[in-house]
Write a protein that holds these residues in place. Structure first.
Motif, PDB file in Angstrom:
ATOM      1  N   TYR A   7       0.798  -1.219   0.000  1.00 46.10           N
ATOM      2  CA  TYR A   7       0.000   0.000   0.000  1.00 46.10           C
ATOM      3  C   TYR A   7       0.837   1.277   0.000  1.00 46.10           C
ATOM      4  O   TYR A   7       0.550   2.204  -0.721  1.00 46.10           O
ATOM      5  CB  TYR A   7      -0.888   0.043   1.249  1.00 46.10           C
ATOM      6  N   THR A  41      -4.022   0.484  -3.303  1.00 43.55           N
ATOM      7  CA  THR A  41      -3.451   1.717  -2.775  1.00 43.55           C
ATOM      8  C   THR A  41      -4.593   2.622  -2.338  1.00 43.55           C
ATOM      9  O   THR A  41      -5.745   2.188  -2.244  1.00 43.55           O
ATOM     10  CB  THR A  41      -2.549   2.389  -3.833  1.00 43.55           C
ATOM     11  N   GLU A 185      -2.016   3.953 -11.933  1.00 49.41           N
ATOM     12  CA  GLU A 185      -2.358   5.033 -11.005  1.00 49.41           C
ATOM     13  C   GLU A 185      -2.480   6.360 -11.744  1.00 49.41           C
ATOM     14  O   GLU A 185      -3.381   7.162 -11.463  1.00 49.41           O
ATOM     15  CB  GLU A 185      -1.304   5.117  -9.900  1.00 49.41           C
ATOM     16  N   GLY A 209      -2.708   6.659  -5.383  1.00 44.15           N
ATOM     17  CA  GLY A 209      -1.357   6.216  -5.068  1.00 44.15           C
ATOM     18  C   GLY A 209      -0.378   7.358  -5.179  1.00 44.15           C
ATOM     19  O   GLY A 209      -0.560   8.423  -4.600  1.00 44.15           O
TER      20      GLY A 209
END
Length: 346
Positions: A7, A41, A185, A209
């Motif tokens: 994460y 994330t 992302e 993220g």
């Protein structure tokens, strides 16, 4: 899209919103904050000049869109569009959405510009080294295993085809495995920006993220501030602070997403040329670009290339780039001329 135990790898850039948590501040001067999780994330949306009454509906709209993106791009979900393409063992063009075609087209463009350093077909190597859906290895892969995985990779084996009836992906290597986590992302962040515009919102900061994009000014009428993380996994401390001026930013770093194996610290950044995690002195590459997707693609390629090649590429392509390099026990930074115009504080 990414392993949940990873994460915090996306926190190489973080958001600085002055005063938004001050209880004595008027509601008119506070950002409306939305946040949640996606793709392994976190996502965050900060809005200026938006009524609090819209929070619930906007929260649902953002999460719904990101869930749709994950169902398209994930290598962790067996029923995603990308997973189905990866399982396909034929060479016939497979229909995909325009969004999927766009992200692959941009990834192939940057891959060519970086001489293959940014390679979205490197999935078999990512999995071999334990950074994909497969389990973490208990011992270092052999050279034979690495070469076997490398034989299943290569940007030249992947094509985007545009026809009147729609977009298609085609591979001429049956085992080709596409992994879009290096640009997912950034793509999702751009998608959130388009959603905000569709909702009539023109002052916002959106992030998924480590990718961030801004428009307009924050609630105090000042630039949205984004900080580049110091290369440590122990604190959120700023190495530099920037005003994106309506651009996207993304950082790739080797100092957070890693594990120890056979006495070595292994980064998640895989060099397609060697088939192994990078070993050079460059620990962080940050890129500011017109879109978060573009920034997300370039930062990975620069990280793979290493310090000297990354600098040369940034200057040749006139990219806004900020590098952090390890020198012994210290870190030094380098920025391209294009990056300097975004910097608020070093």
């Amino acid at each position: 899209m990414k392993n949940k135990c990873l994460y915090y790898a996306g926190l190489a850039v973080f958001i600085m919103i002055s005063g938004c948590d001050n209880q004595n501040q008027s509601r008119a001067d506070s950002a409306l904050i939305l946040q949640g999780s996606t793709m392994g994330t976190f996502w965050r949306v900060s809005l200026a000049d938006v009524a609090p009454e819209r929070k619930e509906s906007l929260q649902k709209a953002v999460q719904r869109q990101l869930d749709d993106d994950d169902r398209t791009l994930s290598t962790w979900k067996a029923d995603s569009v990308l997973s189905r393409f990866n399982r396909y063992r034929g060479s016939e063009p497979q229909p995909v959405s325009d969004d999927m075609a766009d992200i692959v087209t941009e990834a192939l463009r940057i891959g060519k510009k970086t001489d293959g350093a940014m390679d979205i077909t490197v999935g078999p190597l990512v999995n071999l080294w334990g950074f994909g859906p497969d389990k973490q290895p208990v011992k270092t892969p052999t050279q034979a295993q690495i070469e076997a995985a490398r034989a299943k990779t290569g940007l030249s084996h992947l094509r985007v085809i545009q026809r009147a009836e729609g977009a298609y992906l085609q591979k001429d290597l049956p085992a080709l495995y596409v992994d879009l986590s290096t640009v997912g992302e950034g793509f999702a962040t751009d998608h959130l920006a388009r959603l905000m515009e569709k909702e009539g919102i023109t002052r916002y900061l959106v992030s998924v993220g480590g990718a961030v994009l801004t428009r307009g000014l924050n609630p105090q009428g000042e630039p949205w501030k984004v900080a580049i993380q110091k290369p440590t996994d122990r604190e959120n401390a700023a190495q530099a602070v920037v005003d994106l001026q309506g651009h996207g930013i993304s950082t790739s770093g080797s100092y957070r997403n890693y594990y120890e194996l056979d006495g070595k610290r292994l980064s998640h950044v895989i060099d397609p040329a060697t088939g192994a995690p990078i070993q050079h002195r460059l620990v962080s590459a940050t890129v500011i670009a017109t879109t978060a997707l573009e920034a997300d693609g370039w930062d990975t390629g620069l990280m793979v290339l290493g310090e000297e090649k990354a600098k040369a590429l940034a200057l040749r392509e006139k990219l806004a780039v900020y590098l952090i390099i390890r020198q012994g026990d210290e870190f030094v930074s380098w920025m391209s001329p294009q990056f300097r115009s975004f910097v608020l504080s070093p």
